[in-house]
Design a protein around this motif. Sequence first.
Motif, PDB file in Angstrom:
ATOM      1  N   ALA A 118       0.904  -1.159  -0.655  1.00  0.00           N
ATOM      2  CA  ALA A 118       0.243  -0.118  -0.240  1.00  0.00           C
ATOM      3  C   ALA A 118       0.837   1.509   0.037  1.00  0.00           C
ATOM      4  CB  ALA A 118      -1.002  -0.229   1.189  1.00  0.00           C
ATOM      5  N   ALA A 119       1.994   1.327   0.648  1.00  0.00           N
ATOM      6  CA  ALA A 119       3.430   2.461   1.065  1.00  0.00           C
ATOM      7  C   ALA A 119       3.269   2.333  -0.302  1.00  0.00           C
ATOM      8  CB  ALA A 119       3.918   2.276   2.222  1.00  0.00           C
ATOM      9  N   LYS A 120       3.776   1.869  -1.098  1.00  0.00           N
ATOM     10  CA  LYS A 120       4.380   1.192  -2.357  1.00  0.00           C
ATOM     11  C   LYS A 120       3.676   2.294  -3.494  1.00  0.00           C
ATOM     12  CE  LYS A 120       7.357  -1.049  -5.623  1.00  0.00           C
ATOM     13  NZ  LYS A 120       6.142  -1.348  -6.976  1.00  0.00           N
ATOM     14  N   LYS A 121       2.595   1.558  -3.315  1.00  0.00           N
ATOM     15  CA  LYS A 121       1.886   1.965  -4.556  1.00  0.00           C
ATOM     16  C   LYS A 121       1.120   3.745  -4.490  1.00  0.00           C
ATOM     17  CE  LYS A 121      -2.637   1.364  -6.678  1.00  0.00           C
ATOM     18  NZ  LYS A 121      -3.903   0.490  -6.220  1.00  0.00           N
ATOM     19  N   VAL A 122       0.879   4.621  -2.964  1.00  0.00           N
ATOM     20  CA  VAL A 122       0.467   5.680  -3.265  1.00  0.00           C
ATOM     21  C   VAL A 122       1.873   6.224  -2.764  1.00  0.00           C
ATOM     22  CG1 VAL A 122      -0.904   6.979  -1.155  1.00  0.00           C
ATOM     23  CG2 VAL A 122      -1.163   4.920  -2.042  1.00  0.00           C
TER      24      VAL A 122
ATOM     25  N   HIS B  51      12.894  -8.480   7.359  1.00  0.00           N
ATOM     26  CA  HIS B  51      13.283  -8.820   5.771  1.00  0.00           C
ATOM     27  C   HIS B  51      12.867  -8.066   5.166  1.00  0.00           C
ATOM     28  CE1 HIS B  51      16.731 -11.101   7.743  1.00  0.00           C
ATOM     29  NE2 HIS B  51      15.897 -12.486   7.918  1.00  0.00           N
ATOM     30  N   LEU B  52      11.157  -8.001   5.185  1.00  0.00           N
ATOM     31  CA  LEU B  52      10.296  -8.039   3.685  1.00  0.00           C
ATOM     32  C   LEU B  52      10.743  -6.385   3.946  1.00  0.00           C
ATOM     33  CD1 LEU B  52       7.379  -9.931   4.099  1.00  0.00           C
ATOM     34  CD2 LEU B  52       8.829  -9.251   2.314  1.00  0.00           C
ATOM     35  N   VAL B  53      10.907  -5.142   5.058  1.00  0.00           N
ATOM     36  CA  VAL B  53      10.616  -3.813   5.268  1.00  0.00           C
ATOM     37  C   VAL B  53      12.361  -4.014   4.620  1.00  0.00           C
ATOM     38  CG1 VAL B  53      11.067  -2.056   6.882  1.00  0.00           C
ATOM     39  CG2 VAL B  53       9.380  -3.694   7.483  1.00  0.00           C
ATOM     40  N   ARG B  54      13.138  -4.837   5.100  1.00  0.00           N
ATOM     41  CA  ARG B  54      14.689  -4.345   4.449  1.00  0.00           C
ATOM     42  C   ARG B  54      14.139  -4.151   2.902  1.00  0.00           C
ATOM     43  NH1 ARG B  54      19.817  -4.651   5.386  1.00  0.00           N
ATOM     44  NH2 ARG B  54      21.077  -5.581   3.183  1.00  0.00           N
ATOM     45  N   SER B  55      13.770  -5.401   2.230  1.00  0.00           N
ATOM     46  CA  SER B  55      13.773  -5.890   0.769  1.00  0.00           C
ATOM     47  C   SER B  55      12.697  -4.622  -0.173  1.00  0.00           C
ATOM     48  CB  SER B  55      13.143  -6.854   0.529  1.00  0.00           C
ATOM     49  OG  SER B  55      11.819  -6.929   0.520  1.00  0.00           O
ATOM     50  N   TYR B  56      12.013  -3.874   0.104  1.00  0.00           N
ATOM     51  CA  TYR B  56      10.561  -2.974   0.142  1.00  0.00           C
ATOM     52  C   TYR B  56      11.670  -1.994   0.157  1.00  0.00           C
ATOM     53  CZ  TYR B  56       7.020  -4.564  -1.511  1.00  0.00           C
ATOM     54  OH  TYR B  56       5.385  -5.663  -2.266  1.00  0.00           O
ATOM     55  N   HIS B  57      13.432  -1.781   0.736  1.00  0.00           N
ATOM     56  CA  HIS B  57      13.980  -0.437   0.728  1.00  0.00           C
ATOM     57  C   HIS B  57      14.610  -0.385  -0.548  1.00  0.00           C
ATOM     58  CE1 HIS B  57      16.092   3.014   1.751  1.00  0.00           C
ATOM     59  NE2 HIS B  57      17.427   2.789   2.213  1.00  0.00           N
ATOM     60  N   HIS B  58      15.678  -2.009  -0.496  1.00  0.00           N
ATOM     61  CA  HIS B  58      16.989  -1.949  -1.301  1.00  0.00           C
ATOM     62  C   HIS B  58      16.536  -2.014  -2.661  1.00  0.00           C
ATOM     63  CE1 HIS B  58      20.343  -1.594   1.763  1.00  0.00           C
ATOM     64  NE2 HIS B  58      19.457  -2.108   2.771  1.00  0.00           N
ATOM     65  N   THR B  59      14.917  -3.041  -3.252  1.00  0.00           N
ATOM     66  CA  THR B  59      15.033  -3.136  -3.943  1.00  0.00           C
ATOM     67  C   THR B  59      14.105  -2.093  -4.745  1.00  0.00           C
ATOM     68  OG1 THR B  59      14.247  -5.444  -3.702  1.00  0.00           O
ATOM     69  CG2 THR B  59      12.397  -4.261  -4.948  1.00  0.00           C
ATOM     70  N   TYR B  60      12.572  -1.153  -4.314  1.00  0.00           N
ATOM     71  CA  TYR B  60      12.077  -0.121  -4.757  1.00  0.00           C
ATOM     72  C   TYR B  60      12.672   1.425  -4.228  1.00  0.00           C
ATOM     73  CZ  TYR B  60       8.716  -4.618  -5.120  1.00  0.00           C
ATOM     74  OH  TYR B  60       8.757  -5.830  -5.742  1.00  0.00           O
ATOM     75  N   GLY B  61      12.791   1.561  -3.386  1.00  0.00           N
ATOM     76  CA  GLY B  61      13.697   3.036  -2.549  1.00  0.00           C
ATOM     77  C   GLY B  61      12.246   3.574  -1.211  1.00  0.00           C
TER      78      GLY B  61
ATOM     79  N   GLY C  18      16.698   3.443   6.093  1.00  0.00           N
ATOM     80  CA  GLY C  18      17.658   2.037   5.656  1.00  0.00           C
ATOM     81  C   GLY C  18      17.675   1.457   6.715  1.00  0.00           C
ATOM     82  N   ASP C  19      17.847   1.642   8.035  1.00  0.00           N
ATOM     83  CA  ASP C  19      18.757   1.518   9.014  1.00  0.00           C
ATOM     84  C   ASP C  19      17.703   0.592  10.064  1.00  0.00           C
ATOM     85  OD1 ASP C  19      20.797   0.599  10.694  1.00  0.00           O
ATOM     86  OD2 ASP C  19      21.657   2.963   9.995  1.00  0.00           O
ATOM     87  N   THR C  20      18.397   0.059  11.162  1.00  0.00           N
ATOM     88  CA  THR C  20      17.650  -0.479  12.064  1.00  0.00           C
ATOM     89  C   THR C  20      18.290   0.044  13.186  1.00  0.00           C
ATOM     90  OG1 THR C  20      17.221  -2.397  10.402  1.00  0.00           O
ATOM     91  CG2 THR C  20      17.587  -2.587  13.054  1.00  0.00           C
ATOM     92  N   TYR C  21      17.929  -0.193  14.689  1.00  0.00           N
ATOM     93  CA  TYR C  21      18.579   0.581  15.738  1.00  0.00           C
ATOM     94  C   TYR C  21      17.920  -0.383  16.659  1.00  0.00           C
ATOM     95  CZ  TYR C  21      19.498   4.083  13.272  1.00  0.00           C
ATOM     96  OH  TYR C  21      19.701   5.522  12.261  1.00  0.00           O
TER      97      TYR C  21
END
Length: 367
Positions: free
Chosen positions: A113-117, A170-180, A247-250
């Motif tokens: 949803a976030a990527k689409k909008v 891992h899904l969250v990370r992938s949406y950053h590295h793949t789609y920005g 893109g970072d984790t804390y």
Amino acid sequence: MSKILLVTGGAGFIGANFIHYWMKKYPNDRIIALDALTYAGNYANLEPVAKNDNFSFVHCNILEQEKVEQILREEKVDTLVHFAAESHVDRSILGPDAFLETNIMGTHSLLKAAKKVWLDEGLLPENHRFHHVSTDEVYGTLEPEDPPFREDTPYAPNSPYSASKAASDHLVRSYHHTYGLQVSTSNCSNNYGPYHFPEKLIPLVITNILFDKPLPIYGDGQQIRDWLYVEDHARGIDLVIHKGEVGDTYNIGGINEWANIDIVKLICALMDEQFKDNSELKDRFPEAKSAHAQASESLITYVKDRPGHDRRYAIDPNKANSVLNYQPQESFETGIRLTIEWYLANQQWWASVMDGSYKEWVDKQYN
């Protein structure tokens, strides 16, 4: 600049506390709380902010992607803070399917949803943030002498719950590295404080003491957890959203390692102290051993350990401390006193949660 936040799981324990914290600190920001109001989601958690003009509530499951898209689009949301999750380990052992559906598929639905909008439709191609709230349990378990979990500790989840949260990370990370998609993730230690659902250790012990019920301890009670007062967790997420790198984790921890049995004994002692100092409690809870000058600790009952019970969790918060200037404000000793005082002052809340009466209200309002 004011923000417009969508907070998933906003009627849950941590989500509601985050909303209270945020609206107090940033009164000009707008918050839309989204929650499916399952057994652990309680609209009563949001009553302190319900009449605020900058707050609204949507009864919705995170799997309803089109509805989430509509909210993002119509409200012009720029920040999504994702708390919604099935989170009780015991329940994940008995029924893992719900954890995979909510924690994995639900998170993926939100990401889509976030990527689409934000990206595909170009609503906020640059100025947006998807913040994902995760757990220290994705890292597995620690031996007594092992150093605490760091952000680069390999994932080794040991329960269906922690495995489902690891997958969502891992899904969250992938949406950053793949789609920005502009994302961030925080992994926290065990939270406690107001509005904590009574099935969890600390509120269970408090309420069981009041009604002279056994205090069940798994195995030998020497399982160690790092405890974080819930408002300190909200403070940490605030810093990640405002200062954290995209893109970072804390890791957000309380620097408070306690064995379960020691927590229970401390609560027993503090409850006995409350009854000694407040005669009104004896009238409200006549069944409690403390009402008769007896030790609550006598209620401790050891039970069979649960399958795959991790021995120790501990968070190394040095990255958040140094990069974000994060420091918890409550020690366990101060936070647990605040928590006990809140439960003693809010019997109506936890009584309604335990007897399910608030579900009748939900049915009338939203079904």
